[in-house]
Motif scaffolding. Sequence first.
Motif, mmCIF file in Angstrom:
data_model
loop_
_atom_site.group_PDB
_atom_site.id
_atom_site.type_symbol
_atom_site.label_atom_id
_atom_site.label_comp_id
_atom_site.label_asym_id
_atom_site.label_seq_id
_atom_site.Cartn_x
_atom_site.Cartn_y
_atom_site.Cartn_z
ATOM 1 N N LEU A 247 0.858 -1.193 0.000
ATOM 2 C CA LEU A 247 0.000 0.000 0.000
ATOM 3 C C LEU A 247 0.893 1.242 0.000
ATOM 4 O O LEU A 247 1.807 1.358 0.817
ATOM 5 N N LYS A 248 0.615 2.136 -0.933
ATOM 6 C CA LYS A 248 1.362 3.394 -0.991
ATOM 7 C C LYS A 248 0.375 4.495 -0.656
ATOM 8 O O LYS A 248 -0.726 4.528 -1.224
ATOM 9 N N ILE A 249 0.724 5.349 0.281
ATOM 10 C CA ILE A 249 -0.187 6.457 0.595
ATOM 11 C C ILE A 249 0.144 7.586 -0.377
ATOM 12 O O ILE A 249 1.239 8.154 -0.337
ATOM 13 N N CYS A 250 -0.789 7.872 -1.280
ATOM 14 C CA CYS A 250 -0.520 8.851 -2.350
ATOM 15 C C CYS A 250 -1.173 10.186 -2.026
ATOM 16 O O CYS A 250 -2.326 10.227 -1.575
ATOM 17 N N GLU A 251 -0.434 11.238 -2.325
ATOM 18 C CA GLU A 251 -0.966 12.605 -2.120
ATOM 19 C C GLU A 251 -2.262 12.801 -2.886
ATOM 20 O O GLU A 251 -2.418 12.286 -3.999
ATOM 21 N N GLY A 252 -3.188 13.526 -2.269
ATOM 22 C CA GLY A 252 -4.433 13.835 -2.969
ATOM 23 C C GLY A 252 -5.506 12.779 -2.770
ATOM 24 O O GLY A 252 -6.636 12.951 -3.227
ATOM 25 N N THR A 253 -5.175 11.653 -2.115
ATOM 26 C CA THR A 253 -6.191 10.621 -1.856
ATOM 27 C C THR A 253 -6.722 10.805 -0.433
ATOM 28 O O THR A 253 -6.024 11.369 0.423
ATOM 29 N N PRO A 254 -7.927 10.309 -0.138
ATOM 30 C CA PRO A 254 -8.433 10.405 1.237
ATOM 31 C C PRO A 254 -7.477 9.775 2.269
ATOM 32 O O PRO A 254 -7.336 10.279 3.374
ATOM 33 N N PHE A 255 -6.778 8.704 1.894
ATOM 34 C CA PHE A 255 -5.845 8.077 2.841
ATOM 35 C C PHE A 255 -4.709 9.031 3.233
ATOM 36 O O PHE A 255 -4.140 8.917 4.313
ATOM 37 N N ALA A 256 -4.364 9.969 2.312
ATOM 38 C CA ALA A 256 -3.254 10.882 2.600
ATOM 39 C C ALA A 256 -3.606 11.830 3.741
ATOM 40 O O ALA A 256 -2.725 12.358 4.425
ATOM 41 N N ALA A 257 -4.907 12.011 3.981
ATOM 42 C CA ALA A 257 -5.317 12.900 5.080
ATOM 43 C C ALA A 257 -5.168 12.198 6.431
ATOM 44 O O ALA A 257 -5.376 12.809 7.486
ATOM 45 N N GLY A 258 -4.807 10.928 6.403
ATOM 46 C CA GLY A 258 -4.598 10.190 7.651
ATOM 47 C C GLY A 258 -5.494 8.967 7.690
ATOM 48 O O GLY A 258 -6.699 9.067 7.466
ATOM 49 N N VAL A 259 -4.862 7.825 7.951
ATOM 50 C CA VAL A 259 -5.642 6.589 8.063
ATOM 51 C C VAL A 259 -5.025 5.779 9.201
ATOM 52 O O VAL A 259 -3.812 5.593 9.252
ATOM 53 N N PRO A 260 -5.871 5.345 10.142
ATOM 54 C CA PRO A 260 -5.310 4.609 11.278
ATOM 55 C C PRO A 260 -4.933 3.177 10.889
ATOM 56 O O PRO A 260 -5.484 2.626 9.940
ATOM 57 N N GLY A 261 -3.980 2.624 11.641
ATOM 58 C CA GLY A 261 -3.687 1.193 11.514
ATOM 59 C C GLY A 261 -2.697 0.825 10.430
ATOM 60 O O GLY A 261 -2.444 -0.364 10.220
ATOM 61 N N VAL A 262 -2.118 1.823 9.728
ATOM 62 C CA VAL A 262 -1.154 1.467 8.671
ATOM 63 C C VAL A 262 0.114 0.913 9.322
ATOM 64 O O VAL A 262 0.701 1.557 10.200
ATOM 65 N N PRO A 263 0.539 -0.289 8.922
ATOM 66 C CA PRO A 263 1.743 -0.869 9.525
ATOM 67 C C PRO A 263 2.965 0.032 9.298
ATOM 68 O O PRO A 263 3.042 0.734 8.283
ATOM 69 N N SER A 264 3.887 0.001 10.259
ATOM 70 C CA SER A 264 5.127 0.782 10.117
ATOM 71 C C SER A 264 5.962 0.190 8.972
ATOM 72 O O SER A 264 5.684 -0.917 8.501
#
Length: 369
Positions: free
Chosen positions: A186-203
């Motif tokens: 999973l890549k957190i990409c700028e401009g996506t809702p996930f980029a605003a913060g998503v809990p639980g993403v593994p380190s």
Amino acid sequence: MYGIYIHIPFCVRKCPYCDFYSVAVEDELRKRFLSALKNEILSFGPVDADTIYLGGGTPSLLKPQEISDILEILRSHNRLSDDIEISMECNPASVTKSELKEFRSAGINRLSIGCQSFQQDLLAHLGRLHSAEESKRTVYDAQESGFSNISVDIMLGIPYATVETTKKDAEVAASLGIQHVSAYLLKICEGTPFAAGVPGVPSDDEQADCYRAFCEVMDASSLYQYEISNFALPGFECKHNLKYWNCGEWQGFGPAAHMSNGEKRFSFPNDLSSFLASFESEIPSHPTSSFTIEGTVDAEEYIIMGLRKSSGISRADLRNKFNRSFSKEQEKFLLECQKHGLVDLDKDTVRLTREGFLLSNSILSEIME
Ligand code: SF4
């Protein structure tokens, strides 16, 4: 030999982590896109091609007859090899069994199914529209519809994923009787809702452990790793994607599509409106005027793309194609990497090990310096 990529820019709904270009599917828009696509294909010269890849977006949202029409235009305009690989992406629950049979009859002979996980809670954390059961059901439906070259996409590092959940997904994938698995982190990409913060993403360390665990399950199966994120039965490696990793030639059609003539890479903007404006009303005589030049296919690109493959890069190819070899400093750095188990070197080949894949960004940026 060329590949042909077609970007179908429609999805039912945007997944919150996705930065691939797509818009909501609508009947009228779909028809306009198809007529512009036909003009775009005809505006480029014919090529000898041995792969076609329908990606997106969700290509299976097109009707089987529409896919058949696209393939017919490609067949009548180009010289396609008899054993051509024709891949199409689809999502679980976005396609029925009878449609799968029709896609197969239309000529699609390789299906790439975006399962992402076989666990309900992980699919919910990822914001996917389908259930875990539907992930499996679509694979079985495809098998029963005559597909004998099926790939499944699994996502690693989903929020709340662990080594255990990752192994479970790998074990289910390996048990399905499929020929190919792609496993991207999973890549957190700028401009996506996930980029605003998503809990639980593994380190990063946890993601690395998930990647190792996934690969180990694949190692115990008959699917071997041939690229940093791809596993296949021997003979079922994706021929189309290998063109990207080998810096080959391909045409790309549709908004957001890229293409390469082996010397330069071009791309069309991520914009359906400008795509329609460029191709809907006519077959332009200078189609590349609406494309952006992305860069030159050079030694740097050959190294970056080639080191994604488990087989690595050939020093002879680097010399013959680009008149380049590694400098003394680069060789010294590669030897240091070899000591740490990140790189395998011999007189003909340079390749990253699995641990090297995990650090590929840092290794490549050091080599490029
Ligand atoms: S279905 Fe695929 S292309 Fe469409 S939004 Fe979701 S991840 Fe992106």
